[in-house]
Write an enzyme that holds these catalytic residues in place. Structure first.
Site, PDB file in Angstrom:
ATOM      1  N   LYS A  19       0.863  -1.189   0.000  1.00 51.25           N
ATOM      2  CA  LYS A  19       0.000   0.000   0.000  1.00 51.25           C
ATOM      3  C   LYS A  19       0.888   1.225   0.000  1.00 51.25           C
ATOM      4  O   LYS A  19       2.020   1.170   0.482  1.00 51.25           O
ATOM      5  CB  LYS A  19      -0.875   0.017   1.263  1.00 51.25           C
ATOM      6  CG  LYS A  19      -2.142   0.824   1.134  1.00 51.25           C
ATOM      7  CD  LYS A  19      -3.239   0.009   0.489  1.00 51.25           C
ATOM      8  CE  LYS A  19      -4.563   0.744   0.502  1.00 51.25           C
ATOM      9  NZ  LYS A  19      -5.670  -0.174   0.181  1.00 51.25           N
TER      10      LYS A  19
HETATM   11  P1  NAD Z   1     -12.994   7.450  -2.677  1.00 52.45           P
HETATM   12  O1  NAD Z   1     -11.926   8.459  -2.577  1.00 52.45           O
HETATM   13  O2  NAD Z   1     -13.573   7.127  -3.994  1.00 52.45           O
HETATM   14  O3  NAD Z   1     -14.210   7.860  -1.695  1.00 52.45           O
HETATM   15  C1  NAD Z   1     -14.003   8.118  -0.350  1.00 52.45           C
HETATM   16  C2  NAD Z   1     -15.323   8.567   0.264  1.00 52.45           C
HETATM   17  O4  NAD Z   1     -15.121   8.712   1.670  1.00 52.45           O
HETATM   18  C3  NAD Z   1     -15.824   9.914  -0.243  1.00 52.45           C
HETATM   19  O5  NAD Z   1     -17.227   9.888  -0.328  1.00 52.45           O
HETATM   20  C4  NAD Z   1     -15.382  10.873   0.858  1.00 52.45           C
HETATM   21  O6  NAD Z   1     -16.190  12.032   0.931  1.00 52.45           O
HETATM   22  C5  NAD Z   1     -15.554  10.002   2.064  1.00 52.45           C
HETATM   23  N1  NAD Z   1     -14.745  10.470   3.203  1.00 52.45           N
HETATM   24  C6  NAD Z   1     -13.462  10.874   3.204  1.00 52.45           C
HETATM   25  N2  NAD Z   1     -13.103  11.296   4.426  1.00 52.45           N
HETATM   26  C7  NAD Z   1     -14.196  11.135   5.211  1.00 52.45           C
HETATM   27  C8  NAD Z   1     -14.464  11.388   6.581  1.00 52.45           C
HETATM   28  N3  NAD Z   1     -13.525  11.892   7.385  1.00 52.45           N
HETATM   29  N4  NAD Z   1     -15.704  11.117   7.054  1.00 52.45           N
HETATM   30  C9  NAD Z   1     -16.657  10.609   6.245  1.00 52.45           C
HETATM   31  N5  NAD Z   1     -16.459  10.341   4.946  1.00 52.45           N
HETATM   32  C10 NAD Z   1     -15.244  10.608   4.442  1.00 52.45           C
HETATM   33  O7  NAD Z   1     -12.406   6.117  -1.977  1.00 52.45           O
HETATM   34  P2  NAD Z   1     -12.851   4.613  -2.207  1.00 52.45           P
HETATM   35  O8  NAD Z   1     -11.982   4.027  -3.254  1.00 52.45           O
HETATM   36  O9  NAD Z   1     -14.314   4.537  -2.326  1.00 52.45           O
HETATM   37  O10 NAD Z   1     -12.377   3.957  -0.827  1.00 52.45           O
HETATM   38  C11 NAD Z   1     -13.212   3.978   0.331  1.00 52.45           C
HETATM   39  C12 NAD Z   1     -12.714   2.939   1.329  1.00 52.45           C
HETATM   40  O11 NAD Z   1     -12.752   1.646   0.726  1.00 52.45           O
HETATM   41  C13 NAD Z   1     -11.281   3.112   1.808  1.00 52.45           C
HETATM   42  O12 NAD Z   1     -11.190   2.668   3.146  1.00 52.45           O
HETATM   43  C14 NAD Z   1     -10.495   2.189   0.897  1.00 52.45           C
HETATM   44  O13 NAD Z   1      -9.252   1.795   1.460  1.00 52.45           O
HETATM   45  C15 NAD Z   1     -11.464   1.040   0.794  1.00 52.45           C
HETATM   46  N6  NAD Z   1     -11.285   0.180  -0.371  1.00 52.45           N
HETATM   47  C16 NAD Z   1     -11.308   0.673  -1.630  1.00 52.45           C
HETATM   48  C17 NAD Z   1     -11.163  -0.187  -2.711  1.00 52.45           C
HETATM   49  C18 NAD Z   1     -11.265   0.289  -4.148  1.00 52.45           C
HETATM   50  O14 NAD Z   1     -11.276  -0.574  -5.042  1.00 52.45           O
HETATM   51  N7  NAD Z   1     -11.371   1.564  -4.422  1.00 52.45           N
HETATM   52  C19 NAD Z   1     -10.950  -1.557  -2.491  1.00 52.45           C
HETATM   53  C20 NAD Z   1     -10.947  -2.032  -1.185  1.00 52.45           C
HETATM   54  C21 NAD Z   1     -11.118  -1.152  -0.131  1.00 52.45           C
END
Ligand code: NAD
Length: 516
Positions: A184
């Site tokens: 990561k």
């Molecule tokens: P993203 O950047 O597309 O979206 C993040 C979302 O979280 C946004 O809606 C943002 O407004 C919100 N956010 C950010 N800070 C915040 C806070 N302090 N309080 C409330 N909401 C908040 O990110 P993503 O890719 O959707 O990832 C979201 C989560 O899923 C992360 O924990 C990431 O590690 C995990 N994840 C993502 C993937 C992937 O394929 N993108 C895969 C596995 C896990």
């Protein structure tokens, strides 16, 4: 002669609690339970490599709006007409990036470095300077295959956080049964505060530094919070351009746009995987997702797709919280309309706030909303013990990585709230990343239906093994075989997931041994 006291060991200092030590609590617990080989344990307790490096980029000139108080002393400043409106790029924080020759002309009225634009606001002209950013790549373990894990662009990142997230990837790739290890990384910055061309420059320089550490068979990044397919395209270009076998390097990143070698279904894959797990959770109880209600935190890649898919399965979204606030509608939020609202280019913050089909509520009230399911899909550590005490849901499906603290886990268990842990719930992303990587290696293109079908099978097979481990119900069905993993006693679902991961990783060490 030394007294007995001389040989008494001083008590070990209590290690400082960090995000990493918290994340590793469940590892230690599961490792103890299964009697994980001591040397394997040492191999897994710390990452293989921790890289910290710096990335510099030249920023552009920008206009920073003054607060109304500050603007008063410029009351008679005439309006400067904008020659090339396309050259002005408005950011989520209200700043304007000056691309090209946006303001050139004889009538630019600048006083003490300030000017007024036709929108009536007074802006301070801040000349672009070079800036340095802190960047990371943690490579946790590669026993099962190349390091694999996302790149995060966010202000609140640290080595400690990336160590925890990289280790999670090691567990997740083992659970998903894809031939990868865990990694990561990312950059400490808020991407919403930089212009398009600035982000491009930062990203290209990031890959310039990263290039000696990664490769399609060494370490393969993907999108995470704050990054997306556009960023992946830039990383791919910077890594491969000018290389003789450029097209063999497509698999250097996953999560690419389908037009440049991405996989159908990758964009929605993590949310889709969350939905498949929830569907299987209810199917196991003879119920269906139809008619269930859910609450969501985060409406980015994972949250929005999970919401749309759960909506299509007949579930109703009641409330959403994101970085900018929280919305609620007891009758159900129109998920497709919300997704269109957030994706609108005029919605610079990409926020759910202001969505006409719901009312605004306080973030703290999100946790009090009565619903069947909570899907955290934002950042880690959000479900604290206090939050866990308040929740009025029956099931938590962790779309985010590490959203629940260990104390909260204990509260959830005490309260009988069920959990689908992150390392299975959100494994859909890395699973389809693997499909993308295979397609890149073979120069193939699979249909969305084929990807979805494979993903559904993979998610449900591994989730069922985890459920069986949790219930101590070893069995072999047409779909799965949990017999090698059950440990002769019941455990909670997070521990069951970790046991599955550790047994699969340990097998590599025990069969291959250790190189000297
Ligand atoms: P993203 O950047 O597309 O979206 C993040 C979302 O979280 C946004 O809606 C943002 O407004 C919100 N956010 C950010 N800070 C915040 C806070 N302090 N309080 C409330 N909401 C908040 O990110 P993503 O890719 O959707 O990832 C979201 C989560 O899923 C992360 O924990 C990431 O590690 C995990 N994840 C993502 C993937 C992937 O394929 N993108 C895969 C596995 C896990």
């Amino acid at each position: 002669m030394a007294s007995e006291e001389t040989f008494m060991r001083a008590p070990a200092p209590t290690p400082k609690r960090t995000i990493y030590t918290e994340a590793m609590e469940i590892f230690n617990f599961a490792a103890d339970l299964i009697g994980l080989d001591k040397r394997v344990r040492l191999e897994l307790e710390e990452p293989d490599y921790e890289h910290i490096f710096y990335v510099t980029a030249k920023l552009k000139d920008r206009l920073v709006p003054l607060l109304p108080e500050e603007a008063k002393s410029f009351a008679d400043l005439p309006v400067t007409q904008v020659r090339n409106p396309d050259g002005l790029e408005r950011l989520a924080n209200g700043n304007l990036i000056l691309n090209g020759r946006a303001l050139l002309g004889s009538d630019v009225a600048i006083r003490h470095g300030h000017l007024r634009l036709p929108d009536g606001h007074v802006y301070q002209l801040v000349p672009g300077e070079s800036q340095r950013f802190k960047a990371y790549r943690v490579q946790h373990n590669q026993a099962r295959g190349p390091y694999k894990g996302g790149l995060r662009y966010h202000r609140e990142v640290s080595l400690d956080l990336f160590k925890a997230l990289a280790a999670e990837m090691t567990w997740k790739t083992a659970i998903a049964e894809v031939p990868f290890g865990g990694g990561k990384g990312g950059i400490q910055l808020d991407p919403r505060e930089y212009g398009r061309e600035e982000l491009e420059a930062i990203t290209l320089r990031f890959m310039y530094r990263l290039k000696s550490l990664i490769g399609p068979n060494i370490d393969i990044p993907a999108p995470d919070v704050g990054t997306n397919p556009e960023i992946m395209a830039l990383l791919y270009r910077q890594f491969s351009d000018g290389e003789r076998e450029r097209h063999n390097l497509r698999g250097i990143v996953t999560g690419k746009d389908v037009r440049i070698g991405g996989s159908e279904g990758r964009g929605k894959a993590t949310g889709q995987g969350v939905a498949f797990c929830i569907e299987d959770y209810y199917a196991d109880r003879g119920e269906s997702v139809k008619g269930k209600t859910f609450v969501l935190q985060g409406f980015g890649n994972v949250g929005s797709h999970a919401a749309i898919i759960l909506g299509n399965m007949g579930a109703r979204l009641l409330a959403v919280n994101d970085a900018d606030g929280t919305i609620f509608n007891g009758d159900g939020i129109d998920v497709n309309a919300l997704a269109a609202y957030v994706a609108d280019p005029k919605n610079l913050k990409r926020s759910v706030i202001g969505f006409p089909g719901a009312q605004r509520i306080e973030k703290k009230d999100l946790w009090d909303v009565q619903a069947d399911i909570l899907v955290p899909a934002a950042l880690g550590g959000e479900i604290t013990a206090d939050v866990a005490e308040r929740l009025k849901v029956k099931l938590i499906a962790e779309g985010a990585n590490g959203p629940t603290t260990p104390e909260a886990d204990r509260v959830l268990q005490k309260r009988g709230i069920e959990l689908i842990p992150d390392i299975i719930a959100n494994a859909g992303g890395v699973t389809v990343s693997y499909y993308e990587w295979i397609q890149n290696k073979r120069m193939e293109r699979w249909s969305e239906a084929e990807v979805d079908q494979r993903l559904e099978r993979a998610m449900k097979r591994n989730y069922r093994i985890i459920r069986d481990i949790s219930r101590n119900q070893p069995r072999k069905t047409e779909m799965h075989d949990s017999r090698p993993y059950c440990i002769g006693r019941t455990v909670d679902s997070r521990c069951a997931a970790m046991i599955l991961a550790l047994k699969r990783i340990e097998a590599h060490y025990l069969l291959e041994g250790f190189s000297q």
